[in-house]
Design a protein around this motif. Structure first.
Motif, PDB file in Angstrom:
ATOM      1  N   SER A  59       0.957  -1.066  -0.069  1.00 30.46           N
ATOM      2  CA  SER A  59      -0.231  -0.118  -0.128  1.00 30.46           C
ATOM      3  C   SER A  59       0.978   1.266   0.043  1.00 30.46           C
ATOM      4  CB  SER A  59      -0.886   0.028   1.330  1.00 30.46           C
ATOM      5  OG  SER A  59       0.017   0.252   2.372  1.00 30.46           O
ATOM      6  N   GLY A  60       0.134   2.434   0.000  1.00 29.90           N
ATOM      7  CA  GLY A  60       0.850   3.587  -0.015  1.00 29.90           C
ATOM      8  C   GLY A  60       1.698   3.784   1.401  1.00 29.90           C
ATOM      9  N   THR A  61       0.579   3.593   2.391  1.00 21.81           N
ATOM     10  CA  THR A  61       0.991   3.490   3.530  1.00 21.81           C
ATOM     11  C   THR A  61       2.312   2.826   4.017  1.00 21.81           C
ATOM     12  OG1 THR A  61      -1.231   3.745   4.297  1.00 21.81           O
ATOM     13  CG2 THR A  61       0.380   3.086   6.073  1.00 21.81           C
ATOM     14  N   THR A  85      -2.701  16.647   5.198  1.00 26.78           N
ATOM     15  CA  THR A  85      -2.644  15.430   4.300  1.00 26.78           C
ATOM     16  C   THR A  85      -3.289  14.346   4.584  1.00 26.78           C
ATOM     17  OG1 THR A  85      -0.793  13.993   3.590  1.00 26.78           O
ATOM     18  CG2 THR A  85      -0.423  14.987   5.591  1.00 26.78           C
ATOM     19  N   PHE A  86      -3.482  13.424   4.055  1.00 29.14           N
ATOM     20  CA  PHE A  86      -4.179  11.975   4.592  1.00 29.14           C
ATOM     21  C   PHE A  86      -3.338  11.593   5.750  1.00 29.14           C
ATOM     22  CE2 PHE A  86      -4.564   7.325   4.080  1.00 29.14           C
ATOM     23  CZ  PHE A  86      -5.834   7.217   4.689  1.00 29.14           C
ATOM     24  N   ALA A  88      -2.032   8.837   6.660  1.00 29.73           N
ATOM     25  CA  ALA A  88      -1.070   7.874   6.586  1.00 29.73           C
ATOM     26  C   ALA A  88       0.373   8.542   6.566  1.00 29.73           C
ATOM     27  CB  ALA A  88      -1.191   7.131   5.341  1.00 29.73           C
ATOM     28  N   THR A  89       0.504   9.762   6.123  1.00 29.80           N
ATOM     29  CA  THR A  89       1.828  10.532   6.301  1.00 29.80           C
ATOM     30  C   THR A  89       2.518  10.660   7.649  1.00 29.80           C
ATOM     31  OG1 THR A  89       0.858  11.786   4.347  1.00 29.80           O
ATOM     32  CG2 THR A  89       2.891  12.508   5.226  1.00 29.80           C
ATOM     33  N   VAL A 131       4.512  16.196   1.188  1.00 30.27           N
ATOM     34  CA  VAL A 131       3.544  15.483   0.291  1.00 30.27           C
ATOM     35  C   VAL A 131       3.059  16.349  -0.893  1.00 30.27           C
ATOM     36  CG1 VAL A 131       1.079  14.891   0.444  1.00 30.27           C
ATOM     37  CG2 VAL A 131       2.581  14.700   2.431  1.00 30.27           C
ATOM     38  N   ASP A 157       6.156  11.954  -0.254  1.00 27.56           N
ATOM     39  CA  ASP A 157       4.637  10.916  -0.287  1.00 27.56           C
ATOM     40  C   ASP A 157       4.252  11.647  -1.778  1.00 27.56           C
ATOM     41  OD1 ASP A 157       2.202  10.229  -0.200  1.00 27.56           O
ATOM     42  OD2 ASP A 157       1.926  10.746   1.968  1.00 27.56           O
ATOM     43  N   CYS A 159       2.002   9.968  -3.222  1.00 28.19           N
ATOM     44  CA  CYS A 159       0.717   8.861  -3.378  1.00 28.19           C
ATOM     45  C   CYS A 159      -0.469   9.559  -4.318  1.00 28.19           C
ATOM     46  CB  CYS A 159      -0.024   8.713  -1.907  1.00 28.19           C
ATOM     47  SG  CYS A 159       1.080   7.218  -1.220  1.00 28.19           S
ATOM     48  N   GLN A 160      -0.395  10.800  -4.421  1.00 30.99           N
ATOM     49  CA  GLN A 160      -1.526  11.538  -5.094  1.00 30.99           C
ATOM     50  C   GLN A 160      -0.843  12.102  -6.375  1.00 30.99           C
ATOM     51  OE1 GLN A 160      -3.858  14.217  -2.779  1.00 30.99           O
ATOM     52  NE2 GLN A 160      -4.066  12.871  -1.182  1.00 30.99           N
ATOM     53  N   SER A 181       0.801   5.008  -4.161  1.00 34.10           N
ATOM     54  CA  SER A 181      -0.530   4.298  -3.459  1.00 34.10           C
ATOM     55  C   SER A 181      -1.050   3.733  -4.902  1.00 34.10           C
ATOM     56  CB  SER A 181      -1.068   5.067  -2.652  1.00 34.10           C
ATOM     57  OG  SER A 181      -2.434   4.542  -2.665  1.00 34.10           O
ATOM     58  N   TYR A 183      -4.228   2.629  -4.374  1.00 36.43           N
ATOM     59  CA  TYR A 183      -5.494   2.564  -3.901  1.00 36.43           C
ATOM     60  C   TYR A 183      -6.546   3.056  -5.116  1.00 36.43           C
ATOM     61  CZ  TYR A 183      -9.524   3.374  -0.774  1.00 36.43           C
ATOM     62  OH  TYR A 183     -10.913   3.698  -0.301  1.00 36.43           O
ATOM     63  N   LYS A 186      -6.597   6.645  -6.479  1.00 36.40           N
ATOM     64  CA  LYS A 186      -5.569   7.234  -7.037  1.00 36.40           C
ATOM     65  C   LYS A 186      -5.413   7.232  -8.748  1.00 36.40           C
ATOM     66  CE  LYS A 186      -4.798   7.946  -2.788  1.00 36.40           C
ATOM     67  NZ  LYS A 186      -3.903   7.525  -1.892  1.00 36.40           N
ATOM     68  N   GLY A 194      -2.323  -1.412  -3.076  1.00 35.58           N
ATOM     69  CA  GLY A 194      -0.970  -1.701  -3.683  1.00 35.58           C
ATOM     70  C   GLY A 194      -0.052  -0.417  -3.481  1.00 35.58           C
TER      71      GLY A 194
HETATM   72  C1  LIG Z   1      -3.611   7.574  -0.660  1.00 37.88           C
HETATM   73  C2  LIG Z   1      -2.552   8.226   0.382  1.00 37.88           C
HETATM   74  C3  LIG Z   1      -1.635   7.526   1.089  1.00 37.88           C
HETATM   75  C4  LIG Z   1      -1.799   5.901   1.507  1.00 37.88           C
HETATM   76  O1  LIG Z   1      -2.045   5.133   0.608  1.00 37.88           O
HETATM   77  P1  LIG Z   1      -2.802   3.540   0.797  1.00 37.88           P
HETATM   78  O2  LIG Z   1      -2.426   3.023  -0.438  1.00 37.88           O
HETATM   79  O3  LIG Z   1      -4.167   4.140   0.918  1.00 37.88           O
HETATM   80  O4  LIG Z   1      -2.075   3.305   2.099  1.00 37.88           O
HETATM   81  C5  LIG Z   1      -0.453   8.203   1.933  1.00 37.88           C
HETATM   82  N1  LIG Z   1      -0.540   9.552   1.684  1.00 37.88           N
HETATM   83  C6  LIG Z   1      -1.142  10.184   0.978  1.00 37.88           C
HETATM   84  C7  LIG Z   1      -1.019  11.665   0.540  1.00 37.88           C
HETATM   85  C8  LIG Z   1      -2.180   9.517   0.077  1.00 37.88           C
HETATM   86  O5  LIG Z   1      -3.060  10.360  -0.658  1.00 37.88           O
END
Ligand SMILES: *Cc1c(COP(=O)(O)O)cnc(C)c1O
Length: 368
Positions: A59-61, A85-86, A88-89, A131, A157, A159-160, A181, A183, A186, A194
């Motif tokens: 995952s992104g996390t 931010t989300f 997870a960061t 991020v 980060d 992920c986006q 990520s 997800y 995304k 993933g």
């Molecule tokens: C989606 C996202 C994550 C985490 O990704 P996952 O695949 O959902 O674990 C982390 N940081 C940011 C900024 C995200 O948008």
């Protein structure tokens, strides 16, 4: 006519046969873990990001967590990041035992305000985790300068922001590592969870691959304490199908954003997203600032138009981070963004009719 915030079925319909074929192929091969598609996706994604190594993760996390662990970040360390931010960061920083240190955002881009970065550095700082929010890269030029001055690693980060660029450099390729990520919402979305870590450092890439699999040197011989952060073969296979379409989909999002900007030019209440000079956004989200945000959102919902609030609460105000000792009044720009921002539908398959309807409905709300 309804306009959902995101319609992943509209995208699925365009690649349905290819996706089903590739998933069935993995089923027949029975190579669920570490099948050949994983290595191929790693190679192709590293290349896509102008890096030399890709490490597929769960995952992104886990991309963030595995990167921090591999870079030796833990108890007694501080990692500088954004409170807007989300979760997870900052969550991944916390989980290593390190302390997330927040720096407020630039109100124009919603990304970390790099003019405030240097003040946050202490002797315990080990890393910066910028991020690239909503599809636009943070000011990596300044971030890399500050990191170099204080000998810090940089974990992007991204992920986006897969495919976004800053002065021609790809997201994930500027820092020490880049985290992605897959997800489903995304820009490159899998058929479940993933993620991927990319780097241009071969040695670091090897260590990342070990940490991803319990720090294995070889099976049952452990050099480090890592985790099970592996990417499933079935996800890699689906993502290989989708990767071929990614640039086209992101260009579609950019075209929709340009169209909204045009339509909102005559709605003075709406402040469209600002893309900084030198940046190319992939618009994972199209986020406007508006007055009476919550009333507008209710109205849009009644009219069948989806929207969302990214994010309703600044991370320094989250219950689990009370122990960090921040004041609710800290980071005023992050807090203002939580009250004013609204994400509108931006996915590539939107029709011009739908874009016009979203804009007209918002215009109507403020005219009433
Ligand atoms: C989606 C996202 C994550 C985490 O990704 P996952 O695949 O959902 O674990 C982390 N940081 C940011 C900024 C995200 O948008």
């Amino acid at each position: 006519m309804k306009v959902p915030l995101l319609d992943i079925k509209a995208q699925y319909d365009t690649i349905r046969e290819q996706l089903r074929d590739t998933v069935l192929k993995v089923l027949d091969s029975q190579a669920y873990i570490n099948g050949p598609e994983v290595a191929e996706l790693e190679r192709r994604l590293a290349e896509y990001c102008d890096c030399t190594v890709g490490v597929g993760v769960s995952s992104g996390t886990d991309a963030l967590l595995c990167s921090l662990m591999t870079l030796g970040i833990g108890s007694g360390h501080e990692v500088i990041t954004t409170p807007y931010t989300f979760f997870a960061t900052a969550g991944s920083i916390w989980r290593t035992g390190a302390r997330p240190v927040f720096v407020d955002i630039d109100p124009k881009t919603f990304n970390i305000d790099t003019t405030k970065l240097e003040d946050a550095v202490t002797e315990r700082t080990r890393a910066i985790m910028p991020v690239h929010l909503f599809g636009q890269m943070a000011d990596m030029t300044t971030i890399m300068q500050v990191a170099a001055r204080h000998d810090l690693v940089v974990i992007e980060d991204a992920c986006q922001a897969i495919g976004a660029t800053h002065n021609g450099q790809k997201a994930g390729s500027v820092g020490t590592v880049g985290c992605f990520s897959f997800y489903p919402s995304k820009n490159l979305g899998g058929i479940g969870d993933g993620g991927m870590i990319v780097t241009a450092d071969q040695d670091l890439g090897q260590r990342l691959a070990m940490f991803r699999n319990h720090g294995n040197e070889t099976t049952y011989y452990h050099t480090y304490v890592g985790g099970n952060f592996r990417l499933d073969t079935i996800q890699a296979a689906a993502l290989l199908v989708k990767l071929d379409h990614l640039d086209k989909w992101s260009a579609g999002r950019r075209a929709n954003a340009a169209r909204y900007n045009e339509l909102f030019a005559e709605v003075e209440e709406v402040t469209p997203p600002v893309i900084a000079e030198g940046n190319l956004s992939v618009f994972n989200q199209y986020v406007v600032r508006v007055p009476k945000r919550d009333e507008l959102r209710t109205y849009l919902n009644e009219q069948g138009i989806g929207s969302s609030i990214y994010y309703p609460l600044s991370l320094h105000q989250q219950k689990c981070f009370e122990c960090l000792g921040y004041d609710a009044c800290d980071f005023p720009e992050s807090r203002r963004a939580t009250n004013e921002s609204l994400a509108l539908p931006i996915y590539a398959e939107l029709t011009d009719e739908q874009l016009q309807l979203v804009a007209a409905t918002i215009k109507q709300f403020y005219a009433d």
